[in-house]
Design a protein around this motif. Structure first.
Motif, mmCIF file in Angstrom:
data_model
loop_
_atom_site.group_PDB
_atom_site.id
_atom_site.type_symbol
_atom_site.label_atom_id
_atom_site.label_comp_id
_atom_site.label_asym_id
_atom_site.label_seq_id
_atom_site.Cartn_x
_atom_site.Cartn_y
_atom_site.Cartn_z
ATOM 1 N N THR A 245 0.850 -1.189 0.000
ATOM 2 C CA THR A 245 0.000 0.000 0.000
ATOM 3 C C THR A 245 0.888 1.242 0.000
ATOM 4 N N VAL A 246 1.925 1.191 0.828
ATOM 5 C CA VAL A 246 2.855 2.309 0.921
ATOM 6 C C VAL A 246 3.538 2.563 -0.423
ATOM 7 N N ILE A 247 3.996 1.510 -1.053
ATOM 8 C CA ILE A 247 4.673 1.648 -2.346
ATOM 9 C C ILE A 247 3.757 2.326 -3.365
ATOM 10 N N GLY A 248 2.508 1.882 -3.403
ATOM 11 C CA GLY A 248 1.556 2.467 -4.328
ATOM 12 C C GLY A 248 1.332 3.946 -4.062
ATOM 13 N N LEU A 249 1.418 4.308 -2.809
ATOM 14 C CA LEU A 249 1.168 5.689 -2.399
ATOM 15 C C LEU A 249 2.327 6.640 -2.754
ATOM 16 N N VAL A 250 3.538 6.128 -2.708
ATOM 17 C CA VAL A 250 4.683 7.033 -2.918
ATOM 18 C C VAL A 250 5.413 6.877 -4.250
ATOM 19 N N LYS A 251 5.053 5.879 -5.034
ATOM 20 C CA LYS A 251 5.889 5.619 -6.204
ATOM 21 C C LYS A 251 5.979 6.768 -7.202
ATOM 22 N N GLU A 252 4.934 7.571 -7.313
ATOM 23 C CA GLU A 252 5.018 8.665 -8.281
ATOM 24 C C GLU A 252 5.960 9.773 -7.803
ATOM 25 N N ARG A 253 6.398 9.670 -6.544
ATOM 26 C CA ARG A 253 7.339 10.662 -6.024
ATOM 27 C C ARG A 253 8.775 10.195 -6.109
ATOM 28 N N CYS A 254 8.992 8.994 -6.634
ATOM 29 C CA CYS A 254 10.342 8.433 -6.666
ATOM 30 C C CYS A 254 10.933 8.420 -8.075
ATOM 31 N N THR A 255 12.091 9.032 -8.190
ATOM 32 C CA THR A 255 12.786 9.054 -9.478
ATOM 33 C C THR A 255 13.691 7.839 -9.586
ATOM 34 N N LEU A 256 14.369 7.546 -8.480
ATOM 35 C CA LEU A 256 15.236 6.375 -8.440
ATOM 36 C C LEU A 256 14.652 5.395 -7.429
ATOM 37 N N VAL A 257 14.937 4.133 -7.594
ATOM 38 C CA VAL A 257 14.422 3.138 -6.653
ATOM 39 C C VAL A 257 14.877 3.495 -5.239
ATOM 40 N N SER A 258 16.091 4.028 -5.135
ATOM 41 C CA SER A 258 16.621 4.385 -3.816
ATOM 42 C C SER A 258 15.806 5.492 -3.132
ATOM 43 N N ASP A 259 15.055 6.268 -3.923
ATOM 44 C CA ASP A 259 14.235 7.332 -3.336
ATOM 45 C C ASP A 259 13.120 6.780 -2.458
ATOM 46 N N PHE A 260 12.772 5.517 -2.664
ATOM 47 C CA PHE A 260 11.688 4.934 -1.873
ATOM 48 C C PHE A 260 12.010 4.990 -0.385
ATOM 49 N N TYR A 261 13.294 4.974 -0.073
ATOM 50 C CA TYR A 261 13.663 4.996 1.333
ATOM 51 C C TYR A 261 13.165 6.252 2.030
#
Length: 369
Positions: A245-261
């Motif tokens: 759920t979290v991933i779905g919520l923030v993925k459009e804010r991430c340019t690099l996979v590392s940004d997910f942190y």
RNA sequence: GCCGCGUUGGUCAAGAGGUUAAGACGCCUCCCUUUCACGGAGGAAUCACGGGUUCGAGUCCCGUACGUGGUACCA
């Protein structure tokens, strides 16, 4: 110059018998125009007089690349030889070798691909570190200099994005489409549309491709990558559904996979530092009391869902005669630590009642210090 | 130096003699959102230069400049 052309036959024979080291070169013909058809450059020609008599067999008996490719391509029955444009200059040597050794009719079709250029000219793998962006697909440590260079993969690029951005450097479908999957590239690629000149690599555009691919990717596909990222950071990511759920919520804010942190740690752990400076200047007793009362009201809330939380928040704001907007930023800082992330009430809902109350209370003491 | 290849905004690029010279990235402004991002609307910015050919040239030809590759018993 001493070679079999300048020496007499007797001397040559004598040297041979003495076991003198020697190399074997290709003897370029005189006054010939060597031309061939390249799939990308079309008709290319060279004057034979200006091409060197390249070494074919080194003194130690090993063949050079020039001899090796031709023999290798012949043995492997290669029909199309694709290589970088840096080989164009030595193409006449290879053409002649084909003519002399295996016949021009068996020669593969040539295609000399445009090069990828760095910001100041040619992109040198050796200079990898100083560009500020990766040059290798994956991490690489030069065995000689022991210099380490971070790869695109480790930097947080998706394979799909990497392939996509590389394909668009030197080729264009002629349409407005820029996002291509491997399947689409295979279906639409045409050698006629490959460019003749090298393209300068633009890291900003590369990141854009990755951002687009992260947005395109399903949560399901992103999950293992992001999970791995959090594992290396030693963050307890709770259960799989919550994580997704979290991933779905923030993925459009991430340019690099590392940004997910940084874009989503706060869903798992209370923020280490709060941007209190964003709150302090406009802080007052009224707001202080708002959050104190909010805590007790939230504690009594029957159902912990987004609508309920939001209503509770807004009603109290009206009661206190404060615009809800002025309170949302402080609330966000308390829960997230900074000015970013999805809707606040969504966050409060996800992290749960207990955690929300804890974060508000601990933030309150920090703001007042 | 010599040889090859190339040259459309800062970058990636469409364009195959007649267009207001697409689009994307980045940048700026605005809208949406009382966060960030997404999304939407708009803006600045270009045919390297000089000669030809042509009624007409970013598109064809020549020259210059610039870039890039090669010029190793490396690949």
């Amino acid at each position: 110059m001493q070679n079999s052309l300048t020496l007499t036959n007797e001397v040559v024979q004598q040297y041979l018998q003495e076991g003198k080291p020697y190399v074997v070169r290709i003897k370029m013909p005189e006054n010939e125009i060597i031309s061939f058809n390249d799939m990308i450059h079309h008709e290319v020609s060279f004057e034979s007089n200006l091409v060197d008599d390249k070494v074919l067999l080194k003194a130690d008996g090993m063949p050079t690349y020039h001899l090796a490719v031709v023999v290798d391509d012949y043995l492997m029955k290669i029909s199309h030889a694709f290589r970088g444009e840096e080989w164009l200059s030595s193409a006449p040597v290879h053409i002649l070798l084909w003519k002399y050794l295996f016949g021009l009719e068996n020669m593969p079709q040539w295609a000399h691909l445009p090069l990828i250029l760095g910001p100041n000219g040619k992109l040198s793998k050796r200079d990898g570190a100083k560009y500020g962006f990766p040059v290798y697909a994956m991490n690489w440590t030069d065995p000689r200099s022991e210099e380490f260079t971070e790869g695109f993969k480790e930097k947080g690029f998706l394979p799909e994005a990497f392939i996509n951005l590389l394909a668009m450097l030197g080729w264009n479908g002629g349409t407005e489409q820029e996002l291509f999957s491997m399947e689409e590239l295979i279906a639409q690629f045409s050698i006629e549309r490959v460019h003749k000149s090298g393209a300068k690599f633009d890291y900003e555009k590369a990141k854009w491709f990755n951002h687009e691919w992260i947005k395109k990717s399903t949560t399901e596909a992103l999950y293992p990558l992001v999970k791995n990222l959090f594992e290396t950071k030693n963050v307890n990511t709770k259960n799989e559904d919550y994580f997704k759920t979290v991933i779905g919520l923030v993925k459009e804010r991430c340019t690099l996979v590392s940004d997910f942190y940084e874009q989503s740690v706060y869903f798992f752990e209370a923020p280490q530092t709060l941007d209190v400076e964003a709150v302090k200047p406009k802080w007052n007793e009224n707001k202080q009391s708002f959050f104190e009362i909010l805590c007790t009201q939230l504690t009594e809330l029957k159902a912990w869902d987004v609508i309920e939380i939001e209503n509770c928040f807004k009603n109290l704001a009206t009661e206190k005669s404060i615009k809800p907007g002025e309170l949302q930023l402080p609330m966000r800082i308390m829960l997230v630590g900074g000015k970013f992330g999805p809707a606040v009430f969504e966050i409060a809902h996800l992290i749960g009642k207990e955690e929300t109350l804890n974060r508000i209370q601990s933030a309150l003491t920090k703001i007042n210090n």
